[in-house]
Design a protein around this motif. Structure first.
Motif, PDB file in Angstrom:
ATOM      1  N   THR A   1     -15.766   5.691   1.084  1.00  0.00           N
ATOM      2  CA  THR A   1     -14.889   6.773   1.546  1.00  0.00           C
ATOM      3  C   THR A   1     -14.851   7.887   0.509  1.00  0.00           C
ATOM      4  O   THR A   1     -14.850   9.075   0.852  1.00  0.00           O
TER       5      THR A   1
ATOM      6  N   ALA B   1     -13.600   1.500   0.492  1.00  0.00           N
ATOM      7  CA  ALA B   1     -12.888   2.148  -0.603  1.00  0.00           C
ATOM      8  C   ALA B   1     -13.849   2.961  -1.462  1.00  0.00           C
ATOM      9  O   ALA B   1     -13.531   4.075  -1.904  1.00  0.00           O
TER      10      ALA B   1
ATOM     11  N   ARG C   1      -6.268  11.231  -6.417  1.00  0.00           N
ATOM     12  CA  ARG C   1      -6.140  10.110  -5.481  1.00  0.00           C
ATOM     13  C   ARG C   1      -7.062   8.924  -5.794  1.00  0.00           C
ATOM     14  O   ARG C   1      -7.008   7.912  -5.095  1.00  0.00           O
TER      15      ARG C   1
ATOM     16  N   ILE D   1      -5.865   5.049  -4.488  1.00  0.00           N
ATOM     17  CA  ILE D   1      -6.793   4.451  -3.526  1.00  0.00           C
ATOM     18  C   ILE D   1      -7.261   3.087  -4.019  1.00  0.00           C
ATOM     19  O   ILE D   1      -7.245   2.090  -3.281  1.00  0.00           O
TER      20      ILE D   1
ATOM     21  N   ASN E   1      -7.349   5.424   3.132  1.00  0.00           N
ATOM     22  CA  ASN E   1      -7.860   6.094   1.939  1.00  0.00           C
ATOM     23  C   ASN E   1      -8.317   7.509   2.262  1.00  0.00           C
ATOM     24  O   ASN E   1      -8.052   8.455   1.506  1.00  0.00           O
TER      25      ASN E   1
ATOM     26  N   THR F   1      -6.276  -0.636  -2.623  1.00  0.00           N
ATOM     27  CA  THR F   1      -7.389  -1.450  -2.138  1.00  0.00           C
ATOM     28  C   THR F   1      -7.453  -2.789  -2.869  1.00  0.00           C
ATOM     29  O   THR F   1      -7.607  -3.850  -2.248  1.00  0.00           O
TER      30      THR F   1
ATOM     31  N   ASP G   1       0.824  -1.215   0.000  1.00  0.00           N
ATOM     32  CA  ASP G   1       0.000   0.000   0.000  1.00  0.00           C
ATOM     33  C   ASP G   1       0.855   1.261   0.000  1.00  0.00           C
ATOM     34  O   ASP G   1       0.661   2.164  -0.826  1.00  0.00           O
TER      35      ASP G   1
END
Length: 699
Positions: free
Chosen positions: A668, A665, A621, A625, A591, A629, A51
């Motif tokens: 958010t 994910a 982003r 993200i 995230n 994920t 990540d």
């Protein structure tokens, strides 16, 4: 798939071996072993360790696409996201602090996963800010992402561009209408809370595992001697013989076969046990062992597959219903009523097992000598004198402790061993009176040949009969406890029980309550720790609250993942699965951290207005993200989908993390931009006014 660059893939992949091998070294240094639980933790970490590397590399890659040189892009790319990557790693690790201090039985299991994931993530943080920029500077040469070198994937390209434009458009819409933004946030949080309440399953303690061993208690009628009990056990053994691997080939057997079978006969009961030829078929041996046992008149058999985590045989999911009181005969009467109610509500045919401890009949032969105090007084004797005389002719009477050749031994007074050859002969035992006369016991006491218990069980000094109930694997422990309380205890109390009789539930029920209470506290502590860490980064107590809204959404996703798994495989919400929610608190905020940090960077460093900063941050982003994920999801997916030895221990945890990550994910992206649009302008405007007040006097 996202970057269409084999060089970029190599750069990110370097994080995996460094972090995983480093975890092995760290666990060895901490004295932890590699077992099913710790290896599952490392397997979960494989998807998580990339990540931080993805976030750094994607930012470097984006800057290269914008025209920066490879060295400048490597430096600025790491510099821009370093604070967000640091806090993301810290939140992931610090949620385990309460777990590492947990002293309960379940805490020992949690500790291995906590150490494995924590070490892997911290090492991946170091890799992301040292190795990734250096390798990017070396490998990401040429024109990155230019149209001539970009690999085209028609459907994926169209979906990706549409998906990114959708979120960018969504952010642009919600920043223009504060009322719409508030409505979106309230709706998402409310739906997530309702879904979580609906999907919340009953609790269980720990998974039973799939130990290749079946064990059983055989309870013949009370009063059987050793020889008779041994013959019963032998007939049970012969009944299972058609399923022995040494006697018949597995293809010819009607069901699984025994690799080994044994029995142990004792006075009053017997033990039987066996192992299956194939590990996954041990539970199928239970009816094969029970059938010949129930064929014996008056004989009960309690056969089960022991839990991996039970300290005693069957202790992993055993609920103890204790019936306590002053009178044994009354207790046995209430115990029989309770036993038949349990058998009715939880029948053995459905996989439930109930074992009374001790047995529910006073069937053991017993001789009672009841002193006649008048006759004793006439002969100058006391009840104590009578008892000692009988004891001397029975087991022997210890009268002193003497020292022989430096060793302390008991001096015991015993009568002739062949003085009494029949139970009824105890009345003929001689007793010497104070004046030297010899009288038989029956002239000084009444002799009663009756029956009594084989043992007297006590809890907190009170005589107790215990029903050890092991629910079937298809029933959660909390459901079984509620059933015993509502369908057994309450009806018995309503029907009436003798004065002084009381009920209590213990065993795994107590452990479940203790572990659940401590886990709730640990979840709250983990939430507070994550909040405070983010407050330090953003220098604000409000921005972390925005980010923390992703936690209830993730909880709903975790319960959804568990519900989806239960459509195919039974998986209760046990305490090991609950650890998944602790892990989620640390990783689902990552995230939101990226979005908030990028928005603040756009305002404070690039000078954008809040609405533009939110829209641009969402645009920049979306890719990292969903890259991070999806790598986490696909990294953990094999642990949930592929069955194997030990998978029943960690698949529930994996389904919770997968469900929470997947839903958070998406949601958010739907929560953070509208929340930022509501609060960001006010907070930043106040900060700029405060800074002007501070600088004005100096000017």
């Amino acid at each position: 798939l996202f970057l269409r660059s084999w060089r970029a893939t190599i750069v990110v992949s370097a994080a995996i071996p460094v972090s995983v091998i480093g975890s092995f070294v760290a666990m060895a240094a901490l004295g932890r072993s590699l077992n099913v639980i710790s290896l599952a933790g490392i397997a979960f970490a494989v998807g998580m360790v990339v990540d931080a590397a993805i976030v750094v590399l994607e930012n470097i890659y984006r800057l290269r696409q914008e025209g920066l040189s490879k060295s400048e892009a490597a430096y600025k790319g790491a510099q821009q996201v370093w604070p967000a990557v640091l806090v993301s790693a810290l939140t992931t690790v610090m949620v385990f602090i309460p777990i590492l201090t947990m002293e309960l039985e379940a805490g020992q299991l949690f500790r291995d996963i906590a150490i494995a994931i924590s070490v892997s993530v911290m090492l991946s943080l170091l890799v992301s800010v040292t190795l990734i920029p250096a390798m990017s500077n070396r490998l990401l040469g040429g024109k990155v992402g230019s149209s001539g070198k970009h690999l085209k994937i028609p459907l994926v390209d169209h979906f990706g561009r549409g998906f990114a434009r959708m979120w960018q458009g969504f952010a642009a819409v919600v920043v223009r209408s504060k009322l719409l933004a508030a409505g979106v946030v309230v709706a998402i949080v409310a739906v997530a809370a309702i879904a979580a309440r609906i999907l919340l399953p009953q609790l269980d303690y720990l998974p039973t595992g799939n130990q290749n061993f079946v064990f059983g208690f055989v309870q013949p009628p009370s009063g059987y001697n050793l020889e008779t009990t041994a013959s019963i056990a032998k007939r049970i053994e012969n009944g299972t013989r058609p399923h022995w691997a040494s006697e018949v080939a597995e293809a010819e057997a009607d069901g699984p076969v025994f690799e080994r079978f044994f029995y142990v006969a004792r006075e009053g009961n017997a033990f039987i046990g066996g192992r299956a030829e194939h590990d996954g078929r041990a539970a199928e041996l239970i009816p094969i062992m029970q059938q010949p046992a129930f064929g014996e008149p008056g004989t009960f058999a309690f056969v089960f597959q022991p839990s991996l985590f039970g300290r005693s045989i069957g202790g992993g999911r055993s609920i103890e219903l204790n019936i306590s009181g002053p009178d044994l005969e009354e207790l046995f009467g209430v115990g029989q009523r309770a036993f038949f109610k349990i058998m009715q509500e939880m029948p053995p045919g459905e996989g439930h097992r109930t074992r009374p401890r001790p047995g529910l009949t006073l069937g053991a032969p017993e001789v009672r000598v009841l002193p006649d105090r008048v006759r004793l007084a006439d002969n100058g004797l006391t009840a104590r004198d009578l008892g000692q005389s009988v004891d001397a002719f029975n087991d022997g009477l210890r009268v002193a402790e003497i020292n022989v050749d430096g060793r302390r031994i008991d001096l015991t007074l015993t009568g002739p061993r062949d003085n009494v050859t029949a139970t009824q002969g105890i009345g003929s035992l001689p007793v010497v009176t104070s004046d030297g006369r010899i009288l038989p016991v029956e002239s000084l006491a009444d002799i009663e040949v009756t029956t009594g218990p084989t043992q007297i069980r006590r809890i907190e000094r009170a005589r107790t009969v215990t029903m050890a109930v092991t629910p079937a694997n298809t029933m959660a422990l909390e459901t079984a406890i509620d059933l015993l309380q509502g369908q057994v205890i309450e009806p018995l109390l309503a029907e009436g029980v003798p004065e002084g009789v009381r009920f209590s539930i213990s065993g795994s029920a107590d452990k479940l309550t203790q572990t659940w209470n401590e886990l709730v506290i640990d979840l709250l502590l983990a939430t507070v720790i994550v909040y405070l860490v983010m407050a330090v980064l953003f220098e604000s107590f409000l921005y972390p609250l925005i980010i923390m809204l992703s936690v209830p959404v993730a909880a709903a996703g975790g319960l959804g993942g568990l519900a989806l798994l239960n459509l195919y495989v039974l998986q209760p919400l046990d305490m090991l699965t609950m650890l998944g929610f602790v892990i989620l608190i640390g990783i689902v905020v990552n995230n939101a951290i990226l979005l908030v940090h990028q928005t603040l960077y756009n305002i404070r460093e690039e000078g954008m207005d809040p609405d533009t900063a939110i829209t641009r941050a969402t645009q920049n982003r979306v890719r990292p993200i969903f890259m991070s994920t999806l790598t986490s999801v696909f990294g953990m997916l094999p642990l949930v989908l592929f069955p194997g030895a030990g998978s029943e221990l960690y698949r529930g945890l994996g389904s919770v993390v997968l469900g929470g990550l997947s839903l958070s994910a998406v949601l958010t992206m739907a929560i953070v931009p509208p929340m930022m649009s509501i609060t960001l302008g006010l907070i930043e405007r106040r900060k700029s006014e405060d800074s002007r007040r501070v600088t004005a006097p100096a000017e």
